[in-house]
Design a protein around this motif. Structure first.
Motif, PDB file in Angstrom:
ATOM      1  N   LEU A 110       0.799  -0.851   0.278  1.00  0.00           N
ATOM      2  CA  LEU A 110      -0.131  -0.232  -0.030  1.00  0.00           C
ATOM      3  C   LEU A 110       1.224   1.018   0.010  1.00  0.00           C
ATOM      4  O   LEU A 110       0.286   2.539   0.601  1.00  0.00           O
ATOM      5  N   SER A 111       2.141   1.474  -0.257  1.00  0.00           N
ATOM      6  CA  SER A 111       3.100   2.211  -0.639  1.00  0.00           C
ATOM      7  C   SER A 111       2.278   3.363  -1.239  1.00  0.00           C
ATOM      8  O   SER A 111       1.972   3.587  -2.072  1.00  0.00           O
ATOM      9  N   GLY A 112       3.179   4.805  -1.151  1.00  0.00           N
ATOM     10  CA  GLY A 112       2.289   5.504  -2.841  1.00  0.00           C
ATOM     11  C   GLY A 112       2.266   5.536  -3.683  1.00  0.00           C
ATOM     12  O   GLY A 112       1.424   5.988  -4.039  1.00  0.00           O
ATOM     13  N   SER A 113       3.323   4.365  -3.415  1.00  0.00           N
ATOM     14  CA  SER A 113       3.470   4.183  -5.596  1.00  0.00           C
ATOM     15  C   SER A 113       2.653   3.595  -6.520  1.00  0.00           C
ATOM     16  O   SER A 113       2.372   3.266  -7.224  1.00  0.00           O
ATOM     17  N   MET A 114       1.471   3.124  -4.998  1.00  0.00           N
ATOM     18  CA  MET A 114       0.391   2.558  -6.156  1.00  0.00           C
ATOM     19  C   MET A 114      -0.331   3.369  -6.094  1.00  0.00           C
ATOM     20  O   MET A 114      -2.058   2.315  -6.489  1.00  0.00           O
TER      21      MET A 114
END
Length: 339
Positions: A110-114
């Motif tokens: 669920l990191s920002g790049s997702m």
């Protein structure tokens, strides 16, 4: 209709007892009947008396002859006693017991790049990587009948969103609650894999197969446990890891994909790694995982049994009580008439 349904649910667990049903007939044919003695008067002119009366002499004993209804009661009683010896049981409604096959823990990044919108939905709309992952995970879960699914979400930290459950509806609802960055912006991949391995220690069935499916779009960014160290622990504990990398491996920075780590993460534990640059490749990756982990599902159907052998015996007692009451009443009536 009621009687037919009842017969269809009746079963005899010792049916060989019905072989003794002809026994009374054999006794009747092969053994002499019991005769009771009668009083007689001896006279010297017995022969002359018989000639005068045109009678034939008979023995000084007689055979009791039962009434027709007494014969019926005897036959029914014997049939009921033999039926009780055959141990009749009443079958209940069919019950199904399912034996689950695997524990599959989904580990979702669920990191920002997702939040990158570089995937295309089946309807042709541009969607984020997380939305694409949710759609594929939903379809994958629906095909895993017999497996228990769990869900771990991770970013700066990893946490269990859903423990292992066979309730796919609940699992899918918890998946839909996942949002980008709800666990932080970073990618602590090693910690997430370590938590997945630990979750199997609390499983109630040690013999069930253990599978982890990791979906990430970035490289590990500072886990306490290195991903490769976690993979070695997984191999030692019999946990198989399949890894799926989303996004372009040519990206730089924290969102960069280290395919060497992702490939070794899977290979060290006996799993496979896949790369998905678009929605179609993501679907194909999960299809291949589904083929690698075929369903292990066993369903056992049974019908609960209730013993009913005491009903025939109770019916025999009731018939004999009624017969005794009838005979007693007739003797009383006959006695009053003679008076």
């Amino acid at each position: 209709m009621l009687s037919i349904a009842w017969v269809n649910t009746l079963e005899f667990t010792a049916p060989l007892w019905f072989l003794v049903l002809p026994l009374p007939l054999l006794v009747y044919r092969l053994l002499p009947a019991y005769r009771t003695k009668q009083s007689a008067i001896r006279v010297p002119f017995f022969s002359s008396l018989l000639q005068a009366l045109d009678e034939k002499p008979s023995s000084g004993a007689s055979e009791l002859r039962p009434h027709w209804w007494q014969r019926v009661i005897l036959l029914l009683s014997w049939l009921l006693v033999v039926s009780a010896l055959a141990k009749p049981v009443l079958l209940g409604e069919a019950q199904t017991r399912e034996q689950l096959g695997r524990d599959v823990m989904m580990v979702l990044d669920l990191s920002g790049s997702m939040d990158e919108r570089d995937f295309m939905s089946p309807q042709g709309q541009v969607i984020s990587r997380l939305d694409a992952a949710k759609g594929v995970l939903n379809n994958f879960a629906e095909q895993r009948k017999g497996d228990r699914l769990g869900l771990i979400l991770f970013g700066d930290a990893a946490f269990i969103q859903s423990p292992f459950t066979a309730d796919l509806t609940v699992w899918q609802a918890l998946l839909q609650q996942a949002e980008v960055a709800m666990a932080g912006q970073s990618t602590y991949l090693g910690d997430a894999v370590g938590l997945a391995i630990k979750s199997f220690e609390n499983s109630d069935d040690a013999d069930r197969e253990k599978v982890v499916i990791v979906l990430t779009d970035g490289n590990d960014s500072g886990s306490f446990v290195e991903p490769l160290d976690a993979a070695k622990v997984a191999a030692a504990k019999g946990v198989r890891i399949h890894s799926i990398a989303m996004g372009d491996p040519n990206t730089v920075g924290e969102a960069a994909l280290d395919m060497d780590v992702i490939n070794r993460l899977a290979s060290l534990s006996g799993g496979r790694s896949f790369q998905a640059l678009d929605q179609q490749q993501l679907n194909e990756a999960y299809q291949q995982v589904d083929e690698l982990e075929p369903q292990l599902f066993n369903s056992i159907s049974y019908r609960p049994k209730q013993a009913v052998h005491f009903y025939p015996i109770a019916l025999v007692l009731v018939m004999y009580l009624l017969a005794f009451s009838v005979m007693t009443f007739r003797q009383l009536v006959r006695g009053n008439t003679d008076v």
